[in-house]
Scaffold this motif. Structure first.
Motif, PDB file in Angstrom:
ATOM      1  N   ASP A  13       7.632   0.348   0.877  1.00  0.00           N
ATOM      2  CA  ASP A  13       6.229   0.363   1.297  1.00  0.00           C
ATOM      3  C   ASP A  13       6.164  -0.020   2.778  1.00  0.00           C
ATOM      4  N   VAL A  14       6.469   0.941   3.646  1.00  0.00           N
ATOM      5  CA  VAL A  14       6.580   0.664   5.080  1.00  0.00           C
ATOM      6  C   VAL A  14       5.276   0.119   5.646  1.00  0.00           C
ATOM      7  N   GLY A  37       0.536  -1.554  -0.445  1.00  0.00           N
ATOM      8  CA  GLY A  37       0.641  -1.777  -1.878  1.00  0.00           C
ATOM      9  C   GLY A  37       1.102  -0.578  -2.660  1.00  0.00           C
ATOM     10  N   VAL A  38       1.311   0.572  -1.971  1.00  0.00           N
ATOM     11  CA  VAL A  38       1.741   1.807  -2.639  1.00  0.00           C
ATOM     12  C   VAL A  38       3.022   2.295  -1.963  1.00  0.00           C
ATOM     13  N   GLN A  95       2.680   7.339   5.456  1.00  0.00           N
ATOM     14  CA  GLN A  95       3.036   6.163   6.256  1.00  0.00           C
ATOM     15  C   GLN A  95       4.298   5.468   5.751  1.00  0.00           C
ATOM     16  N   ASP A  96       4.940   6.040   4.728  1.00  0.00           N
ATOM     17  CA  ASP A  96       6.152   5.443   4.162  1.00  0.00           C
ATOM     18  C   ASP A  96       7.382   6.312   4.375  1.00  0.00           C
TER      19      ASP A  96
END
Length: 444
Positions: free
Chosen positions: A104-105, A109-110, A135-136
């Motif tokens: 989770d970069v 929380g996802v 974003q991950d």
């Protein structure tokens, strides 16, 4: 301010325990200390480990609600090389870096996943999507790692630059679009201005992932800037140690042949570029991110080997931020503080890649004799001792407790990814040394 400085040496790695036992029996070296004994015949001489304490300054009286004193400074494994560094961060921006990193970069929380490897309904995501959370991705993890690295470095001593690399290919033939195309780009020349580096990293993210992977082009450009050759945008700095931090999630697929396979020529081009780096006195540390890079590591390992650098496999690309903060291009593996007056040892010390350290040592009110000991990656050690005065007051207990917990959390995280066993043994020897000193005092 240069407050205290000392230099120490150790023998062969297998003989470190005996060396530290001798260190325990004698005071740390400093100004006015007797010359160091010559190494035994046949022993391999280690480069000196220099330890510099910047704060507290001599004569300073420290105050606090907790019986803890903050110490800052720096250590370097070879005092003859100085403490200036030029660091080029080389970032893979090829198409595969759009893949989910496995962590989770962005800490929302996802954890983003690759839809191609998940049991999802048909059409849930477009075919080109490689991470359910954009974003991950691997690219996001690389950039976040570079940002975290900046936060740990001293801009007065360390210049940082950024190179990105990929390689455009013709979608029909799979070959390079043009023979004279550029496959690596200088995002930021070497600079002390870390704000400019942050802007360059933002630009890398904005352009996103694309193309194939040309290791050789990236290394050649990084070498040109670090060496300050004609046409380089970075000013040369002869007194700086020169380092490349090379991040990739794959293997070289250019400049030879198709851009989706590794040819022997791609590997040879990368290795030849690394040889040029070595001749220029540049070290390349490589970081292989994820399954693909770990399956095909020969170029990354050989580039590091030929330049006397380190190859670091990273199973989950999203972990590269922690690993990069835990790396060392000053060759300083660990620093511990010992209060020789109270017999207490502190490992609550943050050690930055450039050898800077910051932490706390337990103290009593009044005079305290403190020793700072550094461990180099080759097993050498260096120590310095000094006196500090402490009295209760000033900073609130809660403020200092929060800072201590932050340092401990960082150390716990880094220990998961560094050579934890060597560090554990080093710290255990420091504890044993304090016990021996205490027992010797009781016998007297």
């Amino acid at each position: 301010m240069r407050a205290f400085e000392a230099v120490g040496r150790a023998g062969r790695r297998w003989g470190r325990l005996a060396g530290l036992a001798l260190l325990a029996a004698a005071p740390a070296r400093g100004e006015g200390a007797p010359p160091e004994a010559a190494p035994a015949a046949g022993a391999e001489e280690r480069a000196p480990v220099a330890v510099l304490v910047e704060t507290p300054a001599p004569g300073t009286v420290l105050e606090g609600q907790l019986h803890q004193a903050r110490i800052t400074g720096s250590a370097r494994a070879n005092a003859d090389l100085g403490d200036a560094f030029d660091v080029m961060v080389v970032i893979d921006v090829s198409a595969s870096t759009a893949t989910a990193s496995g962590t989770d970069v962005d800490r929302d929380g996802v954890v983003g996943v690759d839809p191609a490897h998940e049991l999802l309904p048909p059409g849930a995501y477009p075919s080109e999507v490689r991470s359910t959370d954009p974003q991950d991705t691997v690219l996001q993890a690389e950039v976040l790692a570079a940002r975290a690295l900046l936060e740990s470095l001293d801009p007065s001593r360390v210049r940082v630059g950024v190179v990105s690399f990929a390689g455009e290919v013709d979608p029909t033939t799979g070959l390079r679009r043009r023979i004279d195309q550029h496959d690596a780009w200088l995002e930021v020349p070497l600079t002390h201005d870390y704000t400019a580096v942050q802007r360059g990293l933002t630009a890398v993210l904005a352009r996103g992932s694309h193309g194939a992977t040309n290791f050789a082009a990236a290394v050649r450009l990084a070498v040109a800037e670090l060496a300050g050759v004609a046409g380089a945008r970075s000013a040369p700095r002869d007194d700086a140690q020169k380092v490349v931090l090379f991040l990739t999630d794959g293997m070289p697929t250019l400049p030879i042949g198709r851009g989706d396979v590794e040819d022997d020529g791609d590997h040879e081009a990368a290795v030849r570029a690394a040889d040029v780096a070595h001749k220029a006195g540049i070290t390349i540390n490589t970081y292989a991110l994820g399954a693909r890079a770990l399956r095909y590591p020969r170029s990354a390992t050989e580039m590091a080997r030929r330049t006397v650098g380190n190859y670091t496999p990273v199973q989950r690309p999203g972990d590269v931020g922690v690993i990069l903060r835990g790396t060392t291009f000053a060759d300083v593996e660990d620093v511990v503080f010992s209060n020789l007056t109270t017999g207490e040892l502190s490992t609550d010390v943050r050690v930055a890649p450039d050898g800077s350290f910051d932490g706390y040592v337990p103290v009593q009110e009044g005079r305290n004799r403190v020793r700072v000991t550094a461990l180099a990656t080759d097993g050498a050690t260096g120590s310095v001792e000094f006196d500090l005065e402490f009295r209760k007051g000033g900073r609130t207990e809660q403020e200092k407790a929060l800072e201590l917990e932050r340092l401990r959390g960082m150390n716990r995280e880094l220990m998961l990814h560094r050579e934890a066993e060597d560090i554990r043994r080093f710290r255990e020897r420091q504890r044993k040394e304090l016990e021996l000193r205490r027992e010797a005092g009781e016998e007297r």
